[in-house]
Design a protein around this motif. Sequence first.
Motif, PDB file in Angstrom:
ATOM      1  N   PHE A   1      29.411  31.272  37.432  1.00 55.09           N
ATOM      2  CA  PHE A   1      28.710  32.114  38.387  1.00 55.09           C
ATOM      3  C   PHE A   1      27.202  31.995  38.200  1.00 55.09           C
ATOM      4  CE2 PHE A   1      27.254  36.375  39.915  1.00 55.09           C
ATOM      5  CZ  PHE A   1      27.579  36.174  41.241  1.00 55.09           C
TER       6      PHE A   1
ATOM      7  N   GLY B   1      29.119  42.521  37.330  1.00 52.80           N
ATOM      8  CA  GLY B   1      28.257  42.931  36.234  1.00 52.80           C
ATOM      9  C   GLY B   1      27.197  41.895  35.908  1.00 52.80           C
ATOM     10  N   PHE B   2      27.613  40.650  35.874  1.00 56.20           N
ATOM     11  CA  PHE B   2      26.684  39.587  35.507  1.00 56.20           C
ATOM     12  C   PHE B   2      25.641  39.381  36.611  1.00 56.20           C
ATOM     13  CE2 PHE B   2      25.625  34.997  34.891  1.00 56.20           C
ATOM     14  CZ  PHE B   2      24.983  35.147  33.673  1.00 56.20           C
ATOM     15  N   GLY B   3      26.065  39.464  37.863  1.00 55.95           N
ATOM     16  CA  GLY B   3      25.139  39.337  38.991  1.00 55.95           C
ATOM     17  C   GLY B   3      24.056  40.404  38.910  1.00 55.95           C
ATOM     18  N   LYS B   4      24.473  41.638  38.680  1.00 64.09           N
ATOM     19  CA  LYS B   4      23.521  42.738  38.574  1.00 64.09           C
ATOM     20  C   LYS B   4      22.572  42.499  37.390  1.00 64.09           C
ATOM     21  CE  LYS B   4      23.146  47.731  38.156  1.00 64.09           C
ATOM     22  NZ  LYS B   4      22.026  47.541  37.202  1.00 64.09           N
ATOM     23  N   PHE B   5      23.141  42.074  36.274  1.00 60.71           N
ATOM     24  CA  PHE B   5      22.364  41.782  35.067  1.00 60.71           C
ATOM     25  C   PHE B   5      21.282  40.740  35.352  1.00 60.71           C
ATOM     26  CE2 PHE B   5      22.385  38.999  31.138  1.00 60.71           C
ATOM     27  CZ  PHE B   5      21.603  39.833  30.353  1.00 60.71           C
ATOM     28  N   LEU B   6      21.656  39.680  36.064  1.00 63.06           N
ATOM     29  CA  LEU B   6      20.701  38.610  36.376  1.00 63.06           C
ATOM     30  C   LEU B   6      19.587  39.094  37.298  1.00 63.06           C
ATOM     31  CD1 LEU B   6      22.508  35.210  36.959  1.00 63.06           C
ATOM     32  CD2 LEU B   6      20.949  35.871  35.150  1.00 63.06           C
ATOM     33  N   PHE B   7      19.963  39.806  38.350  1.00 65.09           N
ATOM     34  CA  PHE B   7      18.942  40.276  39.298  1.00 65.09           C
ATOM     35  C   PHE B   7      18.007  41.293  38.638  1.00 65.09           C
ATOM     36  CE2 PHE B   7      21.683  38.407  42.616  1.00 65.09           C
ATOM     37  CZ  PHE B   7      20.708  37.732  43.337  1.00 65.09           C
ATOM     38  N   ASP B   8      18.556  42.144  37.774  1.00 65.23           N
ATOM     39  CA  ASP B   8      17.713  43.098  37.055  1.00 65.23           C
ATOM     40  C   ASP B   8      16.729  42.372  36.135  1.00 65.23           C
ATOM     41  OD1 ASP B   8      18.990  45.134  38.296  1.00 65.23           O
ATOM     42  OD2 ASP B   8      20.162  45.794  36.567  1.00 65.23           O
ATOM     43  N   LYS B   9      17.230  41.325  35.484  1.00 64.72           N
ATOM     44  CA  LYS B   9      16.399  40.524  34.587  1.00 64.72           C
ATOM     45  C   LYS B   9      15.249  39.895  35.372  1.00 64.72           C
ATOM     46  CE  LYS B   9      17.620  37.865  30.584  1.00 64.72           C
ATOM     47  NZ  LYS B   9      17.419  38.839  29.551  1.00 64.72           N
TER      48      LYS B   9
ATOM     49  N   GLU C   1      21.850  43.490  28.416  1.00 65.34           N
ATOM     50  CA  GLU C   1      20.590  44.215  28.630  1.00 65.34           C
ATOM     51  C   GLU C   1      19.935  44.642  27.323  1.00 65.34           C
ATOM     52  OE1 GLU C   1      20.832  47.596  31.304  1.00 65.34           O
ATOM     53  OE2 GLU C   1      21.991  46.346  32.690  1.00 65.34           O
TER      54      GLU C   1
ATOM     55  N   LEU D   1      24.647  30.826  41.106  1.00 68.85           N
ATOM     56  CA  LEU D   1      23.494  31.623  41.547  1.00 68.85           C
ATOM     57  C   LEU D   1      22.189  30.830  41.490  1.00 68.85           C
ATOM     58  CD1 LEU D   1      23.662  35.287  40.232  1.00 68.85           C
ATOM     59  CD2 LEU D   1      23.811  34.444  42.564  1.00 68.85           C
TER      60      LEU D   1
ATOM     61  N   ALA E   1      34.576  44.981  32.310  1.00 69.10           N
ATOM     62  CA  ALA E   1      33.808  43.735  32.401  1.00 69.10           C
ATOM     63  C   ALA E   1      32.467  43.981  33.089  1.00 69.10           C
ATOM     64  CB  ALA E   1      34.617  42.684  33.154  1.00 69.10           C
ATOM     65  N   ARG E   2      32.466  44.855  34.080  1.00 71.24           N
ATOM     66  CA  ARG E   2      31.250  45.152  34.833  1.00 71.24           C
ATOM     67  C   ARG E   2      30.176  45.785  33.950  1.00 71.24           C
ATOM     68  NH1 ARG E   2      32.476  48.377  40.045  1.00 71.24           N
ATOM     69  NH2 ARG E   2      33.898  49.361  38.589  1.00 71.24           N
ATOM     70  N   ASP E   3      30.616  46.592  32.987  1.00 71.77           N
ATOM     71  CA  ASP E   3      29.665  47.310  32.134  1.00 71.77           C
ATOM     72  C   ASP E   3      29.333  46.573  30.848  1.00 71.77           C
ATOM     73  OD1 ASP E   3      29.665  49.348  33.994  1.00 71.77           O
ATOM     74  OD2 ASP E   3      31.375  50.342  33.059  1.00 71.77           O
TER      75      ASP E   3
ATOM     76  N   ILE F   1      14.647  33.133  31.985  1.00 77.14           N
ATOM     77  CA  ILE F   1      15.919  33.835  32.166  1.00 77.14           C
ATOM     78  C   ILE F   1      17.086  32.901  31.837  1.00 77.14           C
ATOM     79  CG2 ILE F   1      17.470  34.843  33.881  1.00 77.14           C
ATOM     80  CD1 ILE F   1      14.965  35.871  35.321  1.00 77.14           C
TER      81      ILE F   1
ATOM     82  N   PHE G   1      27.612  44.061  30.288  1.00 74.43           N
ATOM     83  CA  PHE G   1      26.230  43.590  30.199  1.00 74.43           C
ATOM     84  C   PHE G   1      25.222  44.715  29.961  1.00 74.43           C
ATOM     85  CE2 PHE G   1      28.779  40.633  32.553  1.00 74.43           C
ATOM     86  CZ  PHE G   1      28.549  39.476  31.852  1.00 74.43           C
TER      87      PHE G   1
ATOM     88  N   ILE H   1      31.764  39.011  37.576  1.00 73.82           N
ATOM     89  CA  ILE H   1      30.812  38.572  38.593  1.00 73.82           C
ATOM     90  C   ILE H   1      29.864  39.708  38.952  1.00 73.82           C
ATOM     91  CG2 ILE H   1      30.558  37.875  40.998  1.00 73.82           C
ATOM     92  CD1 ILE H   1      33.162  36.454  40.864  1.00 73.82           C
TER      93      ILE H   1
ATOM     94  N   THR I   1      33.525  32.420  33.554  1.00 78.11           N
ATOM     95  CA  THR I   1      33.088  33.035  34.811  1.00 78.11           C
ATOM     96  C   THR I   1      31.575  33.212  34.781  1.00 78.11           C
ATOM     97  OG1 THR I   1      35.180  34.205  35.000  1.00 78.11           O
ATOM     98  CG2 THR I   1      33.390  34.994  36.380  1.00 78.11           C
TER      99      THR I   1
END
Lengths: 332, 332
Positions: free
Chosen positions: B236, A235-243, B129, B240, B208-210, B268, B212, A233, B232
Motif C-alpha cells: 500500500f 490506519g497506514f494511510g492515515k499515518f502516512l498523510f498525517d506524517k 506515530e 500511494l 490494525a487501524r490503531d 517519510i 500506527f 490500509i 499490506t
Amino acid sequence: MRIIVDAMGGDFAPREVVKGAIKALMEFNCEIILVGREEIIKKEMGDFKGKFEIVNADEIITNDESPVKAIRSKKDSSIVKGLTILKEEKGDAFVSAGNTGALMAGGLFILGRLSGIERPAIAVLIPTEKKPVLLLDVGANSDVKPKNLVEFAVMGSEFYKVAMKEKDPKVGILNIGTEEEKGNIVVKSAYALLKEVNNLNFRGNVEARDFFKGDFDVVVCDGFTGNIFLKTIEGFGKFLFDKMKLEIKKSFTYSVGGLLLKPALKRIKDSLDYSEYGGAILLGLDKVLVKCHGSSDSKAIFNGIRAALNFVENDITSKMKEALSGLKEVKD
Amino acid sequence: MRIIVDAMGGDFAPREVVKGAIKALMEFNCEIILVGREEIIKKEMGDFKGKFEIVNADEIITNDESPVKAIRSKKDSSIVKGLTILKEEKGDAFVSAGNTGALMAGGLFILGRLSGIERPAIAVLIPTEKKPVLLLDVGANSDVKPKNLVEFAVMGSEFYKVAMKEKDPKVGILNIGTEEEKGNIVVKSAYALLKEVNNLNFRGNVEARDFFKGDFDVVVCDGFTGNIFLKTIEGFGKFLFDKMKLEIKKSFTYSVGGLLLKPALKRIKDSLDYSEYGGAILLGLDKVLVKCHGSSDSKAIFNGIRAALNFVENDITSKMKEALSGLKEVKD
C-alpha cells in the motif's frame, strides 16, 4: 424497482441518508421506501415530502450494540423493519449504513442464506493500480473452513461480473506467498478445492504486497485476515498523510510545496475512499442488501442505492444460486 | 564480543555486507567473523584484510530455495557454517541477510529452541506515530495455538526491554476489535491465557487501524496474519507513493510542488524503512540470531551487528528463559 432505505443508519443519519435518497429519486427511475422515525425523516425532506413512502420504525440500533442481541430485542428498529419488508417483497433491495453486524445477523434471521451458501460474507471493493478489486470476507467470519472460501470465490466472481461488467473475473486467494504450498492449513486446502471448480477463473495465490497491482479481480480470505488487511490500509494511510502534514509544516518551502500539491493530494485521498464504489456488500443472503460505510454522506448513500438498483436489474441473486448449484459437495 | 556475519546473505552480498562489517569494526569494540567464499570476501576488504577472521563456506543458499531442503543439502553454505560455529560458541551471535526460512530452519536444527518455547517467531519493529512497535510473528508460523501467542508475548516483551530500553512494555493482540470476545478462536483463547501471565503488561486487543498510533509496544499474532499485515503496508505504501508521482506529473504546478516537497517525501519514505531498526529478529532460538532485510545495504548490516551486540551484552537469551520459566503449563 423499489429500494428500501434505512433512514436511521450511519453517523449522519437521517439527514445525509434522506439527501442521498432524494438525489437517487431524481436521477433514477425507481421508488424509495424510507424506514425510520417518520416525524424526523419528514423534517429532512423539504419539497420531497410525499414523494417517498415512509415505514415508521421507532427504535435505532447503534454501532456499539451487540448485533444478535439488538436484532432480537429491537423489533421496531429500522434494520429489523427494513429487512422484514424486504422479506415480504415490498421492496427489491435494502440499503443501510447501519451496524454491519446487526445487518448480517438480521439478514441471516430474517432473509436466510442463499441456497448453497453456508457462510455469507462481507465484501469490499478496494482501489488498486488498475481497477477496484473485490476482497471478501472482510469481517463476517473470523473462522472459516476451506469450502467457505470456495463459496466466497463463486459469490465474489458473480458479483464482480454484474458490478464491474467483467466477463471472466480472475479469482485469487490472499496469501503470504504465491506457491500452492504456501500459507495456513485453510488456504492450502482451499487452493486444492478451487482448482477443481468449473466456470471459475481461479488464478492461484496473491500476496498482500501485490494486491495493489490489480492483477486479480476477486480475492478471497477469512474474515479475520480480510478485516486486518482493510484496517491496515485505513490506519497506514492515515499515518502516512498525517506524517506528510507534519513534514509540510516544518519549513516554508515545504508548506509552499504542500499548498501547490494540495488538490493532487486530496484527489489521492478521495480515490482511496471505498464508499465511492457503492459501499460494502453482504453476499450470501437471499436478497440484495447493500451496506454503506458508517460515515456515509449523501453521495455514499446515493452510490449505495445505485449499486442496489444494478444488482436487482441484473438479478444477481439468481445468478449466484445457479453458480453455486454447480459446486461439488465437500466434506468439512 | 565476537559477531559471526554471513558474508554471502542478501541481495548486495558480499560487497555491502563486508562494508557494513568494516564500519562496525571501526565503531564498536568487537571482533567479526565473516563466513563465506574466502577469495571473494578478501577482494572486498581493501585495507581491512587481516582485521577479520574468515571462515570459508563455498555454498550459498539463495532466496528461492526450499529452506529445509537447502539446510539439509548445503552443509558448506554460509548459513549452515555460520550457525554451526555459533553453536560451537566460536562467536556470540550470528547476523545474516540471507533466506529467512533457511535461517529459521537451520536455527531450529543446529541451535535448537529456547527452553520453554514451542514455536520460535520472526519479529519486526514497525514505525508508528510514537515509536517503533514490535510485531510478531510475521511469517514463521502460519498456524498457531493460543499458547504460542503467549510465548510470542513473553519473548517479545523481553526483547523490547533490551532493544528499546523500555521497562514495562505494553503487550497486545492484533485483532479485529478491541473487546475481549472479538476475533477468531485462537486469539480469543490467547486473550484468556494472557490475562493470567505474571510480570507481563498485557493490555488487550489492538486493531490494525490503531496499530500506527503506537500505544502498544509489542503486538502478537499468528505468522499468517502478521505477514499479511507487513506486506499490506509495503504494497500500500508503494501504491500511494506511485500514485503521488503520477499526480505530480499531471501539471506544472504540481511538479513544482513535488519538487519543493521532495526532501520531505524522501524523509517519510526513509522513516518507513524498517531495516533502519536493525533488521528482523528470529526469537525463540537458543542463541542470538539477527536477520537483516534481503535488500540490506551496508548501513542495514551495520545496524544488524549493532543490534546483535546489544542483545549479547544484555544477555537477552537468559532473560527470555527466565521469563518463560514462569509460564503455567497449558494444554494444547
